[in-house]
Design an enzyme around this catalytic site. Structure first.
Site, PDB file in Angstrom:
ATOM      1  N   ARG A  98      35.669  49.378  -6.457  1.00  0.00           N
ATOM      2  CA  ARG A  98      34.779  50.688  -5.739  1.00  0.00           C
ATOM      3  C   ARG A  98      35.684  52.080  -6.639  1.00  0.00           C
ATOM      4  O   ARG A  98      34.754  53.375  -6.871  1.00  0.00           O
ATOM      5  CB  ARG A  98      35.414  50.710  -4.822  1.00  0.00           C
ATOM      6  CG  ARG A  98      34.567  48.957  -3.885  1.00  0.00           C
ATOM      7  CD  ARG A  98      34.967  49.538  -2.754  1.00  0.00           C
ATOM      8  NE  ARG A  98      33.859  48.067  -2.159  1.00  0.00           N
ATOM      9  CZ  ARG A  98      34.778  47.712  -0.878  1.00  0.00           C
ATOM     10  NH1 ARG A  98      35.963  47.936   0.224  1.00  0.00           N
ATOM     11  NH2 ARG A  98      33.906  46.453  -0.202  1.00  0.00           N
ATOM     12  N   CYS A 128      32.848  48.557   4.503  1.00  0.00           N
ATOM     13  CA  CYS A 128      31.001  48.307   5.903  1.00  0.00           C
ATOM     14  C   CYS A 128      31.587  49.516   6.380  1.00  0.00           C
ATOM     15  O   CYS A 128      30.432  49.678   6.598  1.00  0.00           O
ATOM     16  CB  CYS A 128      31.485  46.847   6.519  1.00  0.00           C
ATOM     17  SG  CYS A 128      32.947  46.718   6.636  1.00  0.00           S
ATOM     18  N   GLN A 155      35.741  48.225  15.318  1.00  0.00           N
ATOM     19  CA  GLN A 155      34.897  46.971  14.287  1.00  0.00           C
ATOM     20  C   GLN A 155      35.182  46.004  14.538  1.00  0.00           C
ATOM     21  O   GLN A 155      35.923  45.262  14.776  1.00  0.00           O
ATOM     22  CB  GLN A 155      35.750  47.539  12.879  1.00  0.00           C
ATOM     23  CG  GLN A 155      35.646  48.324  12.327  1.00  0.00           C
ATOM     24  CD  GLN A 155      36.783  48.920  10.680  1.00  0.00           C
ATOM     25  OE1 GLN A 155      37.344  49.662  10.178  1.00  0.00           O
ATOM     26  NE2 GLN A 155      36.365  47.573  10.174  1.00  0.00           N
ATOM     27  N   LYS A 212      39.628  53.634   2.468  1.00  0.00           N
ATOM     28  CA  LYS A 212      38.564  54.207   2.231  1.00  0.00           C
ATOM     29  C   LYS A 212      37.365  54.669   2.293  1.00  0.00           C
ATOM     30  O   LYS A 212      36.414  55.293   1.538  1.00  0.00           O
ATOM     31  CB  LYS A 212      38.331  51.690   2.723  1.00  0.00           C
ATOM     32  CG  LYS A 212      39.198  51.321   1.740  1.00  0.00           C
ATOM     33  CD  LYS A 212      39.260  49.670   2.281  1.00  0.00           C
ATOM     34  CE  LYS A 212      39.792  48.854   1.565  1.00  0.00           C
ATOM     35  NZ  LYS A 212      39.671  47.433   1.985  1.00  0.00           N
ATOM     36  N   ARG A 233      39.723  47.806  15.341  1.00  0.00           N
ATOM     37  CA  ARG A 233      39.708  46.313  15.551  1.00  0.00           C
ATOM     38  C   ARG A 233      39.079  45.675  17.139  1.00  0.00           C
ATOM     39  O   ARG A 233      40.128  46.651  17.994  1.00  0.00           O
ATOM     40  CB  ARG A 233      39.808  44.762  15.117  1.00  0.00           C
ATOM     41  CG  ARG A 233      39.600  43.630  14.875  1.00  0.00           C
ATOM     42  CD  ARG A 233      38.957  43.489  13.737  1.00  0.00           C
ATOM     43  NE  ARG A 233      38.813  43.595  12.559  1.00  0.00           N
ATOM     44  CZ  ARG A 233      38.416  43.962  11.439  1.00  0.00           C
ATOM     45  NH1 ARG A 233      37.360  43.355  11.192  1.00  0.00           N
ATOM     46  NH2 ARG A 233      39.198  43.477   9.653  1.00  0.00           N
ATOM     47  N   HIS A 240      29.656  46.688  13.934  1.00  0.00           N
ATOM     48  CA  HIS A 240      30.259  47.753  13.817  1.00  0.00           C
ATOM     49  C   HIS A 240      30.343  48.884  14.264  1.00  0.00           C
ATOM     50  O   HIS A 240      28.730  49.387  14.732  1.00  0.00           O
ATOM     51  CB  HIS A 240      31.134  48.013  12.482  1.00  0.00           C
ATOM     52  CG  HIS A 240      31.976  47.171  11.605  1.00  0.00           C
ATOM     53  ND1 HIS A 240      32.980  46.061  12.130  1.00  0.00           N
ATOM     54  CD2 HIS A 240      32.627  47.601  10.534  1.00  0.00           C
ATOM     55  CE1 HIS A 240      32.375  45.545  11.577  1.00  0.00           C
ATOM     56  NE2 HIS A 240      33.283  46.297   9.765  1.00  0.00           N
TER      57      HIS A 240
END
Length: 336
Positions: A98, A128, A155, A212, A233, A240
């Site tokens: 990425r 995502c 998430q 990220k 989470r 999400h």
């Protein structure tokens, strides 16, 4: 058009099959690849049965136009040269490439053209949480440059794969029976709980997932935008949610923002709080778009705006975004 799926037995691999079928992706042939453990399994696609081949360093990718890979970063790195050797376009769902300068990182609603410049034959599918956020940010960026973002994510278990989803369901079942819940995929029990950690922590106190969102957003949007994220989470199966605060160069009214979201590609505006109408993961699961609601002015900054987004992590957050990249390449005649 000859298409391959690498890692077909996983949650995203299975979603690739569904999305390709749903969108009637133009293909003449399909080849499925997996690990030695998955080899020999049979999957049905458009009424025809396909047997999974073991992924090996050979000439199996000769003649394949597009390969969707979702078998983990280690596998992507090991097999990238094998997959792209004969001109196959590799659309990779891992984090392996990425941030490489010679690999485009693409969300079609935001920077589709970047997919045309791929020196190594690889296109990276973003994380995502980043995909969902930049689709929404693009609508605001069109009104005024975004200087900074604060985002908190909620998430789903699906972000850790099919086994994590199964573990969440199993935990609820075990707890209801008075049994000790199985805890294997996450550091703690997820049922009836929140875990304020997604991925490993880095030296600056942020997790890899949070970093990220910082790095990928800047690359995708070709922007000096600053992003500070907290990723959590939550005990949800597969969609999400994110609460996003943006600071723009000029004040943006709620009316402007609503209009921009309503007209944006890939977004559904769902923002009628008086009617208790706003996006929720329960109702967004298995849907294609990014849903936006709870749009409001920030109370502490005249250039601040807050909104809430929900999107299916396996679909737009993974398989759908990759297929949309492939659709764009087909549309502009740039597959090989």
């Amino acid at each position: 058009m000859k298409v391959a799926i690498v890692g077909v037995s996983g949650a995203v691999g299975q979603e690739f099959l569904r999305v390709l079928d749903e969108r009637n992706f133009p293909m003449d042939e399909l080849v499925l690849f997996g690990s030695s453990r998955s080899a020999g399994r049979v999957y049905t696609f458009r009424g025809k049965q396909y047997t999974v081949k073991e992924l090996k360093h050979n000439d199996d990718f000769k003649g394949i136009d597009i390969a969707f890979t979702s078998a983990g970063g280690g596998t992507s790195i090991e097999f990238a040269e094998t997959i792209t050797k004969y001109g196959t376009v590799m659309i990779d769902n891992s984090s392996a490439f990425r941030m490489d300068n010679d690999v485009p990182l693409v969300v079609p609603e935001v920077n589709a053209e970047d997919a045309l410049n791929r020196p190594r034959g690889i296109i990276a599918n973003p994380n995502c949480t980043t995909i969902q956020m930049v689709v929404a940010l693009k609508a605001i960026e069109g009104l005024s440059h975004i200087k900074r973002v604060h985002v908190s994510t909620y998430q789903a278990a699906s972000g850790a794969g099919a086994t994590a989803m199964a573990e969440l369901v199993k935990q609820y079942e075990q707890i209801l029976k008075g049994e000790e819940p199985t805890v294997e995929k996450f550091a703690y029990q997820l049922a009836y709980n929140l875990i304020p950690q997604v991925d490993a922590f880095t030296e600056n106190g942020y997790t890899k997932e949070e970093m990220k969102m910082y790095n990928e957003t800047r690359k995708i949007m070709h922007s000096d935008i600053e992003v500070s994220a907290t990723c959590v989470r939550v005990p949800v199966l597969r969609a999400h949610s994110e609460v996003t605060w943006v600071e723009t160069e000029r004040p943006i009214s709620i009316e402007e923002a609503r209009k921009a979201f309503a007209e944006a590609e890939g977004i559904i505006l769902q923002d009628e709080p008086a009617q208790k109408d706003y996006p929720m993961p329960l109702f967004v699961a298995d849907k294609d778009p990014v849903y936006v609601g709870r749009i409001r002015k920030d109370l502490t900054n005249p250039n601040g705006l807050s909104f809430w987004t929900v999107s299916d992590q396996i679909k737009k957050g993974a398989a759908l975004n990759a297929v949309q990249i492939a659709e764009y390449l087909v549309k502009v005649g740039n597959v090989k």
